[in-house]
Design a protein around this motif. Structure first.
Motif, mmCIF file in Angstrom:
data_model
loop_
_atom_site.group_PDB
_atom_site.id
_atom_site.type_symbol
_atom_site.label_atom_id
_atom_site.label_comp_id
_atom_site.label_asym_id
_atom_site.label_seq_id
_atom_site.Cartn_x
_atom_site.Cartn_y
_atom_site.Cartn_z
ATOM 1 N N SER A 185 1.044 4.016 -3.073
ATOM 2 C CA SER A 185 0.774 5.431 -2.790
ATOM 3 C C SER A 185 1.960 6.313 -3.153
ATOM 4 N N ARG A 232 0.835 -1.209 0.000
ATOM 5 C CA ARG A 232 0.000 0.000 0.000
ATOM 6 C C ARG A 232 0.866 1.254 0.000
ATOM 7 N N VAL A 281 -4.274 5.654 -2.883
ATOM 8 C CA VAL A 281 -3.723 5.053 -4.089
ATOM 9 C C VAL A 281 -4.579 5.451 -5.285
ATOM 10 N N PHE A 324 -2.337 6.925 3.143
ATOM 11 C CA PHE A 324 -1.621 6.578 1.908
ATOM 12 C C PHE A 324 -2.629 6.205 0.819
#
Length: 317
Positions: free
Chosen positions: A184, A180, A231, A229
């Motif tokens: 990000s 993740r 995306v 974070f």
């Protein structure tokens, strides 16, 4: 650019020998061949005996970015002095985010690399506060940094991490958090992860590795982490690449196993659990090498071997 990742083995046999004594005791000349007892000391020795060999490896191989795992504050301080003013470093003790416990420290050549920002996260269900995953053997962290090359301006992210040796669910969450974080970070450039995964590429405890490389789907990450974070839709399928696997065969050299323990050569339970992973665009693998942690005239520098990777970064990303 040369990356190095190395689990140093924490300072388990602590003593009070100052660094200046280790440096001043170095012999001025080589010993005679007949006076060397080759490979005579496979057992663990104090950090005060090991630290010179660690620094020598970093300096000789001209690493630009180094990820050290398991380093206690004394070890980080010693290496900062031995590597000299050409290196800067970042990291936090895993127990409190200060100086207590092991660091996943990132050292970098400050004449070549500019640090833009950095932080520490905990590989647990509460990643932004000091915490341990339920059932894990230890508190586990990752240090991550946004950096750029001073000459070209190429930006990238570096992560140094150490996963749990006991809990496979912890390793699964660790991998999922880093995937993740990596997805990000893609707008900033390529992402490189240096670390001891305690998860080989095959076998019953390989699920962390398989999540990192897309062979298994990630597990759910805490919503607070996903919020911090975000995306982009175009990056939702992001996974990492094991750089060793895509390095040209002629560029791969050295050992296979990265973990050796403190054993005679014939008794080593060798495993490949230390990795350099990369993701995103703007990088090209050039060389990969598992180096030495035991030279014939000295003690074992660590129970892990150093892992070197050379990559070419794009001049713009």
């Amino acid at each position: 650019m040369r990356f190095l990742t190395w689990n140093l083995r924490y300072d388990s046999l602590a003593d009070t020998i100052p660094l200046t004594d280790s440096v001043s005791s170095l012999p001025a000349s080589l010993p005679a061949d007949e006076s060397v007892s080759f490979y005579s000391s496979p057992h663990e020795v104090p950090w005060s005996t090991r630290r010179i060999d660690v620094a020598r490896e970093v300096l000789f191989h001209a690493a630009v970015i180094v990820g050290f795992q398991e380093a206690l504050v004394r070890q980080v301080g010693d290496l900062a002095q031995l590597l000299g003013n050409g290196f800067s470093w970042i990291g936090s003790g895993r127990e409190d985010g200060g100086t207590t416990g092991e660091y996943e420290a990132i050292f970098y050549r400050n004449d070549l690399v500019q640090l833009d920002s950095w932080d520490t996260m905990w590989l647990s269900e509460t990643p932004f506060t000091p915490s341990k995953f339920p059932g894990a053997g230890s508190t586990r962290t990752a240090t991550y940094a946004r950096m750029r090359m001073k000459d070209s301006g190429s930006s990238f992210t570096v992560v140094c991490t150490h996963w749990d040796e006991q809990s496979d669910p912890q390793r699964q969450l660790s991998a999922s958090l880093l995937v993740r974080l990596g997805a990000s970070s893609l707008p900033y450039g390529p992402v490189f992860v240096l670390g001891d995964f305690n998860s080989p590429s095959t076998g019953s405890d390989c699920t962390g590795y398989r999540i990192m490389t897309g062979l298994l789907p990630p597990v759910a990450v805490p919503s607070s982490f996903a919020d911090r974070f975000p995306v982009r839709d175009t990056d939702a399928e992001f996974v990492f690449t094991d750089v060793a696997q895509v390095t040209p065969p002629l560029g791969r050299s050295g050992h296979h196993g990265t973990f050796t323990g403190f054993e005679e050569h014939a008794q080593m339970d060798l495993k490949r659990i230390d990795f350099v992973m990369a993701g995103g665009k703007g990088w090209e693998p050039l060389r990969y090498r598992v180096g030495e942690n035991w030279h014939d005239n000295s003690a074992v520098a660590s129970d892990h071997r150093p892992v070197f990777v050379d990559v070419i970064l794009s001049s713009a990303n």
